[in-house]
Motif scaffolding. Sequence first.
Motif, PDB file in Angstrom:
ATOM      1  N   VAL A 139      41.590 -35.782  19.684  1.00  0.00           N
ATOM      2  CA  VAL A 139      39.911 -35.872  21.089  1.00  0.00           C
ATOM      3  C   VAL A 139      39.428 -37.254  21.433  1.00  0.00           C
ATOM      4  CG1 VAL A 139      37.811 -35.332  19.450  1.00  0.00           C
ATOM      5  CG2 VAL A 139      38.066 -33.682  20.943  1.00  0.00           C
ATOM      6  N   ARG A 177      36.047 -29.103  23.237  1.00  0.00           N
ATOM      7  CA  ARG A 177      35.724 -30.692  22.524  1.00  0.00           C
ATOM      8  C   ARG A 177      34.194 -30.182  21.398  1.00  0.00           C
ATOM      9  NH1 ARG A 177      35.620 -35.363  25.314  1.00  0.00           N
ATOM     10  NH2 ARG A 177      34.729 -36.631  22.408  1.00  0.00           N
ATOM     11  N   ASP A 181      39.432 -32.238  24.817  1.00  0.00           N
ATOM     12  CA  ASP A 181      39.761 -30.503  25.149  1.00  0.00           C
ATOM     13  C   ASP A 181      41.396 -30.562  24.767  1.00  0.00           C
ATOM     14  OD1 ASP A 181      37.658 -30.207  25.568  1.00  0.00           O
ATOM     15  OD2 ASP A 181      37.567 -28.903  27.096  1.00  0.00           O
TER      16      ASP A 181
END
Length: 556
Positions: free
Chosen positions: A153, A180, A158
């Motif tokens: 991440v 995220r 994402d």
Amino acid sequence: MKKILKYTAISLGMLAGLPSCEVERLPETAISDQTFWRSEGDLKAASNYLYTYLPTFGTLTPQGYSSTYNVTYASEDIWSDDAFGLASNNISDGSRLAPATDANYTANYLLIRAANNIIEKASRAAVNTAQSIIDRYVAEARFFRAFGYYNLVQRYGDVPLILKTLDETSAELNVPASPRASIFDQIYQDLDFAAQKLPTATTLGTADFGRISNTAALAFKARVALFEGTRSKYHNYGEPAKHLKVAVDAAKAVIDSKQHELYTGSYFDIWQLAGEGRQNRENIIVRQYGVSLTERVVTHSYYRGTLENGNMNPTKSLADSYLYKDGLPINKSPLYKAPVVSTDVFVDRDTRMSDTFMKKGDPMMTTKPIFDIAPLVFNKTGFMFRKTSNVDDWNTQASTIDRPILRYAEVLVTYAEALYDLNGSISDADLDLTINRLRQRGGVAKLTNTFATTNGLNMRDEIRRERRVELAQEGFRYWDLIRWKTAEIELPKPILGNYFFKAEFGTVAAVRLTADNYILVQEASFRKFDPVRDYLWPLPINEIALNPSLTQNKGW
């Protein structure tokens, strides 16, 4: 001390599977474990494999694989304004394209797959193993799953959140990326479990030094939360206060545990054999290397292969960030004098500069025992890094010096930064607890609120400065610029090097100098950072082809 290096062969077969570019696919034919997962020994052997994914000096080759993943952990600083290599790279010059494959993506999902496998199967050992033992190795696996997802991440934003092992028919192979925020929630859950179930560093002792402790889980949680707290604050999304509070609480828990302390020897020795092991309580997470040259398991040639040959050299920007002993920066301190000889650069400065930069008189290498000045043909900036430098290692090219991955010093600067960003202020007492302890070992005057105000210093900038110099040459600077949203300001600046001491450097063909006689390494026109695109990395094209639900990051 370095038992983790002696990986059990059966665990590699159980966990490695077949290398694959696909997210978390686990072919059933790659594992045969009907008689495995029966004892603590099995769980430990399986967990040992996870440690092969800890950051290395150089490229990553997970145990059990014949190929090397091009995941470079030792040279992140050349992406930033702290260092420059022999030539420009496609991150700092803005020329990279979305790759077909990316080992930073693949290797982390391989780690996550291996961790999920342990989490799912560890309970099979319940017949012969106490629940507390099972929980311990599940906790190690959950730590490494969090470690893998943070790496993902941090780079890509994402990504798919996969919490179980998959086979070729699993529907999860085609799931879209998770937000995220959801990934960070899962990371925190995994690290909380790890912090509850893992032993203390004291309990691990010398025999199990190198295994993940409960404070390692907390310290890593503080790192993760600081990244997302400040990134969301300065990029204007999400819940900054939530993450900053997590960072403050996790860092304070490590401090209050009394399990760790700053190294009492020299700062330089943290990156020497003298600073290894549990006797150095500053170490929280380390990548371990071979026991000795006669008992080799894995070694590295970081000093000769990266530092001495010029693949990573410090810049003037980094050099200028070191304070004078009066606590003032180079543009404010009355102690500053224009340098006449190369050693003048280090006079009256934070002693950590002398421990991080090579200077005249330092031991260097077999063919040149004593350093005088950096050869510009290799060290393009006219500076040379010193951490991990060791004459014997240069000669053998087989160093067993461990790589510190997370030190107690980082916990202290994390606490100070998170506290300041959360509250907009920091007390003198908290400065003494954190920043000033690091300044003390550098021989630098204390930082107080009154001192900052009197001298026109910005407290946030001084905390960030302390982080930069304390963690210099350890791969943090690029990611700090990313989370602070200052990469677009700092990275396009020209790269300057040392003052050009003609009598010491000699006649050098084609050396370029600024008007004030500093080495001009790279002009600003050759450095690019697109703020619309470059704060996230591109997803590998092959991964998008394999999973049409994935969407490429903006601008790529």
